[in-house]
Design an enzyme around this catalytic site. Structure first.
Site, PDB file in Angstrom:
ATOM      1  N   ARG A 165      13.347 101.006  34.961  1.00 41.78           N
ATOM      2  CA  ARG A 165      13.533 102.707  35.235  1.00 41.78           C
ATOM      3  C   ARG A 165      12.109 103.023  35.364  1.00 41.78           C
ATOM      4  NH1 ARG A 165      14.897 107.046  30.451  1.00 41.78           N
ATOM      5  NH2 ARG A 165      12.990 106.027  29.475  1.00 41.78           N
ATOM      6  N   TYR A 215      19.200 114.793  40.404  1.00 42.65           N
ATOM      7  CA  TYR A 215      18.501 115.195  39.438  1.00 42.65           C
ATOM      8  C   TYR A 215      16.942 115.373  39.831  1.00 42.65           C
ATOM      9  CZ  TYR A 215      17.517 110.134  38.318  1.00 42.65           C
ATOM     10  OH  TYR A 215      17.433 108.884  38.581  1.00 42.65           O
ATOM     11  N   HIS A 273      22.992 114.312  32.650  1.00 38.52           N
ATOM     12  CA  HIS A 273      22.408 113.097  32.971  1.00 38.52           C
ATOM     13  C   HIS A 273      22.996 111.807  32.164  1.00 38.52           C
ATOM     14  CE1 HIS A 273      19.902 109.735  32.864  1.00 38.52           C
ATOM     15  NE2 HIS A 273      19.693 109.883  34.124  1.00 38.52           N
ATOM     16  N   ARG A 323      21.902 111.640  26.022  1.00 37.66           N
ATOM     17  CA  ARG A 323      20.319 111.438  25.540  1.00 37.66           C
ATOM     18  C   ARG A 323      19.666 112.580  26.339  1.00 37.66           C
ATOM     19  NH1 ARG A 323      18.027 107.873  29.684  1.00 37.66           N
ATOM     20  NH2 ARG A 323      19.822 106.565  30.215  1.00 37.66           N
ATOM     21  N   HIS A 367      26.506 109.741  32.914  1.00 41.85           N
ATOM     22  CA  HIS A 367      26.254 108.398  32.706  1.00 41.85           C
ATOM     23  C   HIS A 367      26.497 108.066  31.243  1.00 41.85           C
ATOM     24  CE1 HIS A 367      22.691 108.760  35.774  1.00 41.85           C
ATOM     25  NE2 HIS A 367      23.547 107.863  36.180  1.00 41.85           N
ATOM     26  N   GLU A 403      25.491 102.947  29.184  1.00 43.70           N
ATOM     27  CA  GLU A 403      25.037 102.158  29.998  1.00 43.70           C
ATOM     28  C   GLU A 403      24.504 100.973  29.328  1.00 43.70           C
ATOM     29  OE1 GLU A 403      22.542 103.421  33.386  1.00 43.70           O
ATOM     30  OE2 GLU A 403      22.652 101.667  34.243  1.00 43.70           O
ATOM     31  N   HIS A 408      29.287 104.043  34.394  1.00 43.53           N
ATOM     32  CA  HIS A 408      29.263 102.845  33.854  1.00 43.53           C
ATOM     33  C   HIS A 408      30.247 102.526  32.741  1.00 43.53           C
ATOM     34  CE1 HIS A 408      25.763 102.500  36.277  1.00 43.53           C
ATOM     35  NE2 HIS A 408      25.175 103.495  35.735  1.00 43.53           N
ATOM     36  N   ASP A 419      25.570 103.397  43.112  1.00 39.76           N
ATOM     37  CA  ASP A 419      24.354 103.738  42.118  1.00 39.76           C
ATOM     38  C   ASP A 419      23.043 103.518  42.815  1.00 39.76           C
ATOM     39  OD1 ASP A 419      22.994 104.544  39.832  1.00 39.76           O
ATOM     40  OD2 ASP A 419      23.783 102.727  38.640  1.00 39.76           O
TER      41      ASP A 419
END
Ligand SMILES: [Zn+2]
Length: 463
Positions: free
Chosen positions: A87, A126, A215, A218, A241, A244, A278, A329
């Protein structure tokens, strides 16, 4: 250059109609590129566009982040890592994007999708603002860049405008995340409404439409989830999401006392319009929540393998009532056939059983389910389908000897020789009818991005 002409009729040597392969399939289309008549066991007529080999419904990509494509083949050195180390590399790539760079890169990525058989894409978008979080002027510059890229490549785009408000539970956005955010849920809803109005006037909805995404649990605080559930227009597809990584499940449980699927259900968001992307680390109860809701679960098996996410409980989700769709993805692989196979292979590795998903189920996941997750008409060869097709050569070194109905376990994107969108032949033998070789476009786009990234990194380090 102008778009290829729409063909009024096609004749497929063999074609996938209503879940089986038939010989001599003849299709007629209307001005909107929809199939109006289908005959099987018939010879070609004069004027038919002939498709040799085996023709299947085109694939519908239910999850994409176009800019992740620049990370392909670049994240495998430097020793063991995880989703979270990957990430950081992805954030570096996001930092340098501008609307101009993104349009060039996304055009190349969408062209790659088209020649490999994907004719629609749900772009989970995003990167909305400038790197410091301020808005572009004029508004929606990044979103327009993606829409123009889709028009250039001819792919049907569902732009999922994504709500991204927090860096984690009780954590503000930081650094590269600033450009993803909006002030709050209400500000996001307002921007989304403005985007819908702008696109409705600028683009054909059969080509470019707008959907919504959160998104992740979280990234959207619970009180905002409640507001969004009340205020989000009912006609928009909603993606998120979900589960995941185990770490986000634990954080969700700690912050809310609920699993992420339960949290969505609490706020009325676990419904048929939901696409959960996911859904890898679900509890048995989560699987029941998504199944009972009739939600779609978008699995991205090659990405989940690449990112070391884990193996989805795909058959359990299907058996509980969820619909399975597929997405590429982060684009380590852009190949509907490999995605189909990876879905079944994951299930085999997990369960020790072969054939949890039949070839027909794999094809349905790759085509109709992904279109439904975008609120689009299913691609295919039957009346009422969008005339979006991919024709496969059954006589290559990969496919020779395979039964046509089992090509989902043998073919690759390299065996797709012709792609049709809305009755127009947009690609043949890996070349895009208007854009040529997508590899050349990708090379050029990655080179420009590399130069921009270098500048961006140097500027950031100098600060
Ligand atoms: Zn994603």
């Amino acid at each position: 250059m102008s778009a290829p002409e729409r063909q009024a009729s096609f004749w497929c040597e063999q074609g996938w109609v209503n879940g089986v392969v038939a010989a001599g399939v003849r299709l007629e289309t209307d001005a909107a590129g929809t199939v109006t008549r289908t005959e099987t066991g018939v010879p070609a007529r004069e004027g038919d566009c002939r498709l040799p080999g085996v023709t299947f419904p085109a694939a519908s990509n239910a999850h994409s982040h176009a800019f992740h494509r620049i990370l392909r083949g670049r994240t495998h050195a430097g020793g063991p890592g995880s989703f979270w180390t990957w990430r950081e590399q992805m954030y570096d790539a996001a930092g340098a994007l501008t609307p101009e760079l993104y349009e060039q890169l996304a055009t190349a990525v969408f062209a790659e999708m088209v020649v490999t058989g994907w004719t629609s894409v749900a772009e989970f978008h995003y990167v909305h603002h400038r790197p410091d979080g301020s808005a572009y002027a004029p508004e929606h510059a990044m979103e327009r860049a993606l829409a123009r890229a889709a028009v250039a490549a001819g792919i049907r785009l569902t732009l999922l405008d994504t709500c991204y408000l927090a860096g984690g539970f009780n954590a503000p956005l930081r650094g590269e995340q600033l450009r993803f955010g909006d002030r709050d849920g209400a500000a996001w809803l307002q921007r989304l409404a403005s985007l819908r109005a702008a696109f409705a006037g600028e683009f054909d909805p059969a080509q470019v439409s707008v959907g919504a995404a959160l998104h992740s649990v979280r990234a959207v605080p619970e009180d905002e989830l409640a507001l969004i559930s009340r205020e989000l227009p009912a006609d928009l597809p909603l993606h998120i999401h979900l589960s995941e990584q185990p770490a986000e499940n634990e954080a969700c449980l700690e912050a809310s006392g609920l699993t992420s699927a339960r949290l969505l259900a609490k706020h009325g968001l676990a419904t048929r319009r939901l696409s959960a992307v996911h859904a890898t680390h679900l509890s048995g109860e989560d699987i029941t929540v998504l199944g009972d809701a009739g939600a779609t679960v978008v699995l991205c098996p090659t990405t989940e393998a690449d990112l070391a996410d884990g193996i989805d409980p795909a058959a359990q989700l299907r058996d509980a009532g969820a619909r399975i769709a597929l997405g590429t993805d982060q684009h380590a692989v852009v190949d509907p056939w490999l995605e189909m196979r990876a879905l079944e292979h994951g299930e085999r590795l997990r369960s020790g059983k072969r054939g949890s998903f039949s070839p027909a189920e794999l094809l349905a996941a790759a085509s109709g389910a992904g279109a439904a997750a975008q609120g689009r008409r299913a691609p295919g060869l039957a009346p009422g389908n969008s005339c979006d097709l991919m024709a496969v050569d059954p006589n290559t070194i990969r496919t020779a000897g395979s039964r046509p109905g089992q090509l989902a376990l043998a073919a690759t994107a390299s065996d797709v020789h012709t792609v049709v969108i809305g009755g127009r032949v947009v690609a043949r033998n890996g070349r895009h009818a208007l854009l040529g070789d997508p590899a050349a476009l990708l090379l050029a786009a990655v080179a420009v991005m590399d130069a921009a990234n270098l500048q961006h990194t140097t500027a950031t380090e100098d600060q």
